[in-house]
Design an enzyme around this catalytic site. Structure first.
Site, mmCIF file in Angstrom:
data_model
loop_
_atom_site.group_PDB
_atom_site.id
_atom_site.type_symbol
_atom_site.label_atom_id
_atom_site.label_comp_id
_atom_site.label_asym_id
_atom_site.label_seq_id
_atom_site.Cartn_x
_atom_site.Cartn_y
_atom_site.Cartn_z
ATOM 1 N N ASP A 1 -1.229 -1.589 10.847
ATOM 2 C CA ASP A 1 -1.617 -1.542 9.428
ATOM 3 C C ASP A 1 -2.349 -2.786 8.951
ATOM 4 O O ASP A 1 -2.906 -2.794 7.857
ATOM 5 C CB ASP A 1 -0.374 -1.361 8.534
ATOM 6 C CG ASP A 1 0.263 0.007 8.666
ATOM 7 O OD1 ASP A 1 -0.344 0.882 9.313
ATOM 8 O OD2 ASP A 1 1.359 0.194 8.126
ATOM 9 N N LYS B 1 0.863 -1.188 0.000
ATOM 10 C CA LYS B 1 0.000 0.000 0.000
ATOM 11 C C LYS B 1 0.894 1.231 0.000
ATOM 12 O O LYS B 1 2.077 1.192 0.356
ATOM 13 C CB LYS B 1 -0.940 0.021 1.206
ATOM 14 C CG LYS B 1 -0.272 -0.002 2.586
ATOM 15 C CD LYS B 1 0.213 1.343 3.077
ATOM 16 C CE LYS B 1 0.908 1.240 4.431
ATOM 17 N NZ LYS B 1 1.748 2.435 4.740
#
Length: 269
Positions: free
Chosen positions: A132, A8
Site C-alpha cells: 500500500d 485511506k
C-alpha cells in the site's frame, strides 16, 4: 519537519488471484481520508525513534519508518535523525496507517535534506516497503491493481461528501483476512461501477473480505447496517481490516451512536 500521514479507505476490493510470490493481485479504489498520524523528523547526533499515542507492536528497529530511512540512506547521504511518531490511526484496521507513515518518511526526508529524489524513485522505494505504501506517494483517489501498487487514474469525486469511520478495536492481520478468501475476478468492472451515483453503490461495490470476516466478527456487519440505518448512502469495510465507513450527503455526528468505538468523521476532499 512535521508532516501528517493520512489514512485511506478502499471503495470496493476484489481479490483477483494469488501470485507465484505469495502475494495477491487485487482491484480497488484507494481514497485518502483525513484521519492522520503526526510524524516529526529532525536532524540529530544519533539516530533514534520514539512513539506516542496508540501502542505499536514489535521492535523499534523493525518499524516501517526506520526501514524507510534505511532504504533512502543506502543511496543518499543522510545525517542521523530523530523520528517522533504520534500514532492515532488504528493498527490492523484496513486504513493503511503504517504504509502512510513509511511513504511520508520518504517524502519528508527528500524535502528536508533536499535530496532531489524523483517522483518515480519515491514510488519505487515505497513499493519495496509494502503493497500500500506507494499509494501514499500519490495520495489521491486512484484505481489500484497488481499488489495494490500499480495505478490508473479514476474519476471518483466525493468532494464535500461526509464520511464516518468506525473502528471497533478488532485487530485483523493480513494473513487472517486472506485465509478466508478464494480469489476470483470481480463480477463487474469496479471502474464502471464507480461511475454510478454513490447511492447506487450499495450491493454492487463490494469488498471481498466482508463475507468471511463478517461471519467471524458479526459486530462488523452490525456496524455497517447501523451506518445505513443512520442514512449512509454507502457503507463498507475498508481494506482487510476492521474499520467500517459510511458516506453521507450531509454532515453527521455519530460519536454517541458508536460511543464504544473509535470514530473519525469529516469532509472528503
Amino acid at each position: 519537519m512535521l508532516v501528517f500521514p493520512n489514512a485511506k479507505i478502499n471503495i470496493g476490493l476484489h481479490i483477483v488471484e494469488k501470485r507465484p510470490d505469495g502475494f495477491h493481485n487485487i482491484e480497488s479504489c484507494f481514497y485518502p481520508v483525513g484521519w492522520k498520524d503526526a510524524l516529526e523528523i529532525t536532524e540529530a547526533d544519533q539516530f533514534s525513534i520514539e512513539f506516542d499515542g496508540i501502542a505499536i507492536p514489535g521492535n523499534q528497529s523493525d518499524n516501517i519508518c526506520v526501514k524507510a530511512y534505511e532504504l533512502v540512506s543506502r543511496e543518499y547521504p543522510l545525517p542521523p535523525v530523530k523520528i517522533h511518531l504520534l500514532k492515532t490511526i488504528p493498527i490492523g484496521a484496513g486504513l493503511g496507517g503504517g504504509s502512510a507513515d513509511a511513504a511520508f518518511t520518504i517524502k519528508a526526508l527528500n524535502y528536508l535534506f533536499k535530496l532531489g529524489i524523483s517522483f518515480e524513485k519515491q514510488l519505487s522505494y515505497a513499493r519495496r516497503l509494502g503493497s500500500d505504501c506507494a499509494f501514499f506517494i500519490l495520495n489521491r483517489p486512484t484505481y489500484c491493481f497488481g499488489k495494490g501498487d500499480q495505478f490508473e487514474s479514476i474519476d471518483v469525486v466525493l468532494r464535500e461528501k461526509w464520511i464516518v469511520l468506525v473502528n471497533p478495536g478488532i485487530h485483523i492481520s493480513t494473513i487472517e483476512a486472506y485465509a478466508g478468501v478464494e480469489p476470483k475476478p470481480g463480477e463487474s468492472d469496479l471502474r464502471n461501477l464507480l461511475k454510478l451515483p454513490v447511492a447506487q453503490w450499495k450491493g454492487k461495490v463490494k469488498n471481498d473480505f466482508e463475507a468471511t470476516l463478517f461471519a467471524k466478527y458479526p459486530l462488523l456487519e452490525e456496524i455497517k447496517e447501523e451506518l445505513y440505518e443512520q442514512g449512509a448512502l454507502y457503507a463498507s469495510m475498508s481494506g482487510s481490516g476492521s474499520t467500517i465507513f459510511g458516506i453521507f450527503d450531509q454532515e453527521q455526528d455519530l460519536t454517541e451512536v458508536f460511543r464504544e468505538f473509535r470514530v473519525w468523521q469529516g469532509i472528503l476532499s
